[in-house]
Each structure stands twice: as C-alpha cells, then as structure tokens.
Motif scaffolding. Structure first.
Motif, short mmCIF file in Angstrom:
data_model
loop_
_atom_site.label_atom_id
_atom_site.label_comp_id
_atom_site.label_asym_id
_atom_site.label_seq_id
_atom_site.Cartn_x
_atom_site.Cartn_y
_atom_site.Cartn_z
N UNK A 182 0.82 -1.21 0.00
CA UNK A 182 0.00 0.00 0.00
C UNK A 182 0.86 1.26 0.00
N UNK A 183 1.97 1.27 0.73
CA UNK A 183 2.81 2.46 0.78
C UNK A 183 3.42 2.76 -0.59
N UNK A 184 3.80 1.72 -1.31
CA UNK A 184 4.38 1.91 -2.64
C UNK A 184 3.37 2.48 -3.61
N UNK A 185 2.13 2.04 -3.51
CA UNK A 185 1.07 2.52 -4.41
C UNK A 185 0.79 4.00 -4.13
N UNK A 186 0.73 4.37 -2.86
CA UNK A 186 0.49 5.77 -2.51
C UNK A 186 1.69 6.62 -2.92
N UNK A 187 2.90 6.10 -2.73
CA UNK A 187 4.09 6.84 -3.15
C UNK A 187 4.09 7.08 -4.65
N UNK A 188 3.45 6.17 -5.40
CA UNK A 188 3.37 6.31 -6.86
C UNK A 188 2.32 7.30 -7.30
N UNK A 189 1.54 7.84 -6.34
CA UNK A 189 0.59 8.88 -6.69
C UNK A 189 -0.86 8.61 -6.35
N UNK A 190 -1.16 7.46 -5.76
CA UNK A 190 -2.55 7.17 -5.40
C UNK A 190 -2.97 8.01 -4.20
N UNK A 191 -4.19 8.52 -4.23
CA UNK A 191 -4.76 9.25 -3.10
C UNK A 191 -5.40 8.30 -2.09
N UNK A 192 -5.50 7.04 -2.46
CA UNK A 192 -6.09 6.04 -1.59
C UNK A 192 -6.12 4.72 -2.30
N UNK A 193 -6.59 3.69 -1.57
CA UNK A 193 -6.59 2.34 -2.11
C UNK A 193 -7.94 1.68 -1.87
N UNK A 194 -8.40 0.93 -2.85
CA UNK A 194 -9.64 0.16 -2.73
C UNK A 194 -9.29 -1.27 -2.36
N UNK A 195 -9.99 -1.81 -1.37
CA UNK A 195 -9.62 -3.10 -0.79
C UNK A 195 -10.84 -3.99 -0.60
N UNK A 196 -10.65 -5.27 -0.82
CA UNK A 196 -11.71 -6.25 -0.52
C UNK A 196 -11.17 -7.22 0.52
N UNK A 197 -10.53 -8.30 0.09
CA UNK A 197 -10.08 -9.33 1.02
C UNK A 197 -8.99 -8.83 1.96
N UNK A 198 -8.15 -7.90 1.52
CA UNK A 198 -7.10 -7.39 2.39
C UNK A 198 -7.67 -6.66 3.60
N UNK A 199 -8.91 -6.21 3.50
CA UNK A 199 -9.58 -5.55 4.62
C UNK A 199 -10.60 -6.49 5.26
N UNK A 200 -11.53 -6.97 4.47
CA UNK A 200 -12.66 -7.71 5.02
C UNK A 200 -12.35 -9.19 5.28
N UNK A 201 -11.18 -9.64 4.85
CA UNK A 201 -10.77 -11.00 5.16
C UNK A 201 -10.01 -11.12 6.47
N UNK A 202 -9.81 -10.02 7.15
CA UNK A 202 -9.05 -10.02 8.40
C UNK A 202 -9.88 -10.55 9.55
#
Length: 227
Positions: A182-202
């Motif tokens: 996630x940090x690499x994606x934001x460093x590349x310019x994303x303002x945020x991230x959309x998540x399914x299993x990485x969030x709701x599978x916890x």
C-alpha cells in the motif's frame, strides 16, 4: 466540474461474492471497517438476481455506518436511489456518468473505473468525482481478464487522468493491494486504495482498517500530500 469531496484513503469494497451475502454480517463488517478508519464504502454484487434482497442489504449497511462514511453502490443507480446511498461506482460498460448524474443529482458521488490511458483521456467530459485505476496487481477477489497494469502503468494512467481533469481529481488504486504494497502505491501517486479481502478477510476488520489507514496516511505525508 465540481462535486462532492471524496476521501479515497481507505476504500472498502463489500463484495457479496467475497464477503458473503448475509445483510447483517455485511453491515457489521462495514461498521467495523469505519470504526478503524475506513473513509469510503462500496456495495458490490455482480449479476443481481434478487434486487429486493440486495436493497435490504444496502439499507442495512447504510444504517450500520450511520453517515460516518459514504456508501456507494456498484453499477446499479436504481438501487442507490432506492436506498438513498451517497452515490455509485461505474465501470466502463455501465450507465454513462452523465446519465447517472442526471438521475442522482449534483450532491451524489459518482466514481469510475479506469483501465487504460485512453479512458483517462475522456475524463475531461465526464461528471465524476473520483477515478479508481486498476487492476494494479493480480487479485483473486475478482475475475479480471486484463493483465495487471503494475505501478508504472498506474502512474501513466493517473498522469493522464489528472491531465484531463486537473490535479484535484482524487485517484485511487485497486486490485491486489494489501499492507505489503500500500505504501508503494500511494508513493506512486494514489490518493487512496480500494480493498476487498485485504480488509474484510481479516480476523479483526477494525484493527486491519486502522493499520491500513496508518500506512496510507504515513505514505501521503512522506509524499508531501495532506493526510
């Protein structure tokens, strides 16, 4: 084109195929995610066969989060209207954003998926409030026939999206994103991230949401963007 302000930092997608179809469970999962810092939610159910049951699930989720985070409906403008959800997320083959805007009004959130630079170029004429680019990485949460665009592809598409609509357009990343990247994606310019299993599978959705939010906020600060 101006519309609602959208916070994409932790965008939780409640996919019925991945998370399960029980309305009370989906509502509880949504509430846990918001308690941990999830900033935006989406209800996604492909190939809806029972619209009444889907509507009941959407209403249950909306009641559970009680306005603490906006709830969008994937594809179905009619269900978003009926449930009084805050907006919709549209794919490239769904209702045109201009038609959705006419139905939903100026205050609703309308998001769109971008997979190519050519699609990003069209944003100048679309009344959308954010764009999600992907899939960035491979994922098992969704059947995606297109190859992942990767970090470099994300950056190229995001550049063209902001060129078309200006730097104020929130741009998120989707697919295969988790705590490890996630940090690499934001460093590349994303303002945020959309998540399914990485969030709701916890096991603890609230704790996972809090961890992801901290990682996103830290990466935004490191990039020099407001967190």
């Amino acid at each position: 084109m101006t519309g609602p302000t959208v916070d994409l930092r932790v965008y939780g997608i409640l996919d019925v195929d991945v998370c399960g179809g029980a309305g009370d469970r989906l509502a509880a999962m949504a509430a846990e995610a918001v308690a941990g810092g999830c900033t935006l939610l989406q209800y996604r159910e492909k190939g809806i066969e029972d619209a009444r049951a889907a509507l009941a699930r959407i209403r249950a989720i909306r009641a559970a989060v009680a306005g603490r985070a906006p709830l969008l409906v994937n594809d179905r403008v009619d269900l978003a209207l009926a449930a009084e959800a805050e907006g919709v997320h549209l794919g490239q083959s769904d209702m045109h954003p201009a038609d959705a805007r006419r139905l939903l009004g100026a205050s609703s959130i309308i998001g769109i998926t971008l997979k190519t630079g050519a699609q990003a170029d069209e944003l100048y004429r679309l009344p959308v409030d954010y764009a999600c680019i992907g899939g960035v990485f491979a994922t098992r949460s969704k059947n995606n026939p297109d190859p992942p665009v990767g970090i470099d592809g994300f950056q190229r598409i995001a550049f063209r999206a902001r060129l078309a609509r200006g730097s104020a357009l929130p741009v998120g990343a989707i697919a295969g994103i988790d705590a490890s990247n996630v940090a690499a994606v934001v460093a590349a310019g994303a303002d945020g991230v959309a998540l399914i299993s990485a969030l709701f599978g916890a096991e603890s959705i609230e704790a996972r949401a809090r961890d992801l939010r901290d990682r996103v906020d830290g990466a935004l600060r490191a990039r020099g963007a407001a967190a």
